[in-house]
Design a protein around this motif. Structure first.
Motif, mmCIF file in Angstrom:
data_model
loop_
_atom_site.group_PDB
_atom_site.id
_atom_site.type_symbol
_atom_site.label_atom_id
_atom_site.label_comp_id
_atom_site.label_asym_id
_atom_site.label_seq_id
_atom_site.Cartn_x
_atom_site.Cartn_y
_atom_site.Cartn_z
ATOM 1 N N TYR A 136 -2.245 9.717 -8.521
ATOM 2 C CA TYR A 136 -1.517 9.283 -7.338
ATOM 3 C C TYR A 136 -1.360 7.764 -7.343
ATOM 4 O O TYR A 136 -2.317 7.032 -7.620
ATOM 5 N N VAL A 137 -0.187 7.295 -6.999
ATOM 6 C CA VAL A 137 0.075 5.862 -6.918
ATOM 7 C C VAL A 137 -0.563 5.312 -5.647
ATOM 8 O O VAL A 137 -0.302 5.807 -4.550
ATOM 9 N N ASP A 138 -1.435 4.310 -5.810
ATOM 10 C CA ASP A 138 -2.093 3.748 -4.623
ATOM 11 C C ASP A 138 -1.627 2.331 -4.294
ATOM 12 O O ASP A 138 -1.909 1.822 -3.209
ATOM 13 N N ARG A 139 -0.912 1.682 -5.229
ATOM 14 C CA ARG A 139 -0.356 0.355 -4.975
ATOM 15 C C ARG A 139 0.991 0.234 -5.688
ATOM 16 O O ARG A 139 1.186 0.778 -6.764
ATOM 17 N N THR A 152 0.855 -1.176 0.000
ATOM 18 C CA THR A 152 0.000 0.000 0.000
ATOM 19 C C THR A 152 0.899 1.236 0.000
ATOM 20 O O THR A 152 2.120 1.123 0.199
ATOM 21 N N ARG A 153 0.310 2.394 -0.180
ATOM 22 C CA ARG A 153 1.096 3.634 -0.124
ATOM 23 C C ARG A 153 1.834 3.762 1.208
ATOM 24 O O ARG A 153 3.014 4.113 1.243
ATOM 25 N N GLN A 203 4.743 15.570 -1.532
ATOM 26 C CA GLN A 203 4.361 14.433 -0.696
ATOM 27 C C GLN A 203 4.360 13.142 -1.516
ATOM 28 O O GLN A 203 4.766 12.079 -1.030
ATOM 29 N N GLU A 204 3.892 13.218 -2.764
ATOM 30 C CA GLU A 204 3.911 12.041 -3.631
ATOM 31 C C GLU A 204 5.344 11.591 -3.908
ATOM 32 O O GLU A 204 5.642 10.396 -3.939
ATOM 33 N N VAL A 205 6.232 12.544 -4.096
ATOM 34 C CA VAL A 205 7.643 12.218 -4.300
ATOM 35 C C VAL A 205 8.191 11.511 -3.072
ATOM 36 O O VAL A 205 8.893 10.493 -3.172
ATOM 37 N N LEU A 240 9.461 2.486 3.521
ATOM 38 C CA LEU A 240 10.731 1.966 3.019
ATOM 39 C C LEU A 240 11.682 3.073 2.559
ATOM 40 O O LEU A 240 12.779 2.795 2.088
ATOM 41 N N ARG A 241 11.260 4.305 2.728
ATOM 42 C CA ARG A 241 12.122 5.441 2.383
ATOM 43 C C ARG A 241 13.406 5.438 3.209
ATOM 44 O O ARG A 241 14.473 5.831 2.736
#
Length: 316
Positions: free
Chosen positions: A308-311, A16-17, A49-51, A23-24
């Protein structure tokens, strides 16, 4: 999109997001809002935030892969007793028209080149390897532009082979979206980068897509890590129409644009035209040629509303 992007059960780990963002691992954000504005595409509202959530963890993963590849090179050097001619680590970014491949590729370039281990990151799109308009017309392929047969496959393969072999200087053709054609008098000169990002519709295709290909090589044979940017068909069509309408008021308004005639359309006419182009060309190309390559990717970014990436799906 189906719940699992692969026909092979458990081929991917799903995140998930929130799980992916964790994992950053404290990787700092090296981009400002101003820099991000220059990187994002038409109709893409990508935030810092997406980045932080999606692309910083991805850049960390890629950095680890590149580092492992460099260590492998040292093992080969020790075994041979001499330094081998190493080409760059090649990352491919695939996906549909209007899904945001170009923005993903530009973001990765901006993030990866800030890692101290590999400061030189080049980005090449396969658009430049489309046959020139004159050749497409001669081959009656204008209505199939973007389909596999509309690319100069030999030219693209030779380019990737030269890059991977560590050749000192390799030239790539440059595509003009304004002229809708390959530029005749300009080339992108690549000089031994640490990483090459190759972005395009066709970068994941293999011999499986060409049953009569025999033993010939494909671009995907030289790629070290592949990414597929995905979204539901309905979203992709909507984003394409929105982008087309934005171009109608922007790039198409330029008298030198190949699509200048579209700038005269009303908004309703423009949407209908874009919808027809999608249904006749981009949609069928996605279903028949692009989406079937998705399950070969090392990593899949699945987008939902607002790009936006959700998965995130990572191959085991």
């Amino acid at each position: 999109m189906p719940a699992n992007p692969s026909t092979t059960q458990d081929a991917y780990l799903e995140f998930t997001r929130h799980q992916w963002a964790a994992l950053r691992d404290a990787v700092p954000l090296p981009l400002s809002q101003g820099e991000l504005e220059k990187l994002k595409g038409i109709n893409e509202d990508i935030s810092l935030q997406e980045v932080e959530t999606v692309y910083l963890p991805l850049s960390r993963l890629l950095n680890l892969y590149v580092y492992a590849n460099q260590r492998r090179g040292k093992v080969v050097e020790e075994f041979l007793g001499k330094k081998p001619e190493n080409g760059p680590y090649i990352i491919s970014v695939a996906g549909s028209v209007a899904v945001g491949k170009s923005t993903t590729a530009r973001l990765l370039q901006a993030l990866l080149q800030r890692w101290p281990e590999h400061p030189k990151v080049e980005l090449v799109t396969t658009d430049g390897f489309l046959y020139p308009l004159e050749e497409l017309t001669k081959r009656q392929l204008l209505s199939k532009k973007g389909f596999p047969q509309s690319y100069d496959g030999k030219m693209l393969l030779d380019f990737v082979k030269d890059i991977k072999s560590g050749k000192e200087e390799v030239k790539a053709p440059i595509y003009s979206h304004l002229e809708y054609d390959r530029l005749k008098d300009r080339q992108h000169i690549i000089r031994k980068p640490d990483i090459l990002i190759l972005e395009g519709l066709n970068v994941l295709q293999t011999a499986h897509d060409y049953p009569d290909s025999g033993n010939r090589l494909f671009v995907s044979d030289f790629v070290d890590f592949s990414i597929y940017v995905d979204a539901h068909h309905d979203l992709l069509k909507r984003w394409y129409i929105e982008r087309f309408n934005s171009f109608r008021n922007g790039a198409f308004a330029d008298p030198n644009s190949y699509f200048h005639h579209y700038s005269k359309l009303s908004e309703s006419e423009s949407s209908k035209t874009a919808s027809k182009i999608w249904d006749d060309i981009n949609g069928p190309n996605l279903v028949n040629n692009i989406q079937p390559t998705r399950s070969r990717a090392n990593l899949i970014l699945t987008k939902g509303e607002d790009h936006y990436v959700d998965r995130v799906w990572m191959r085991r």
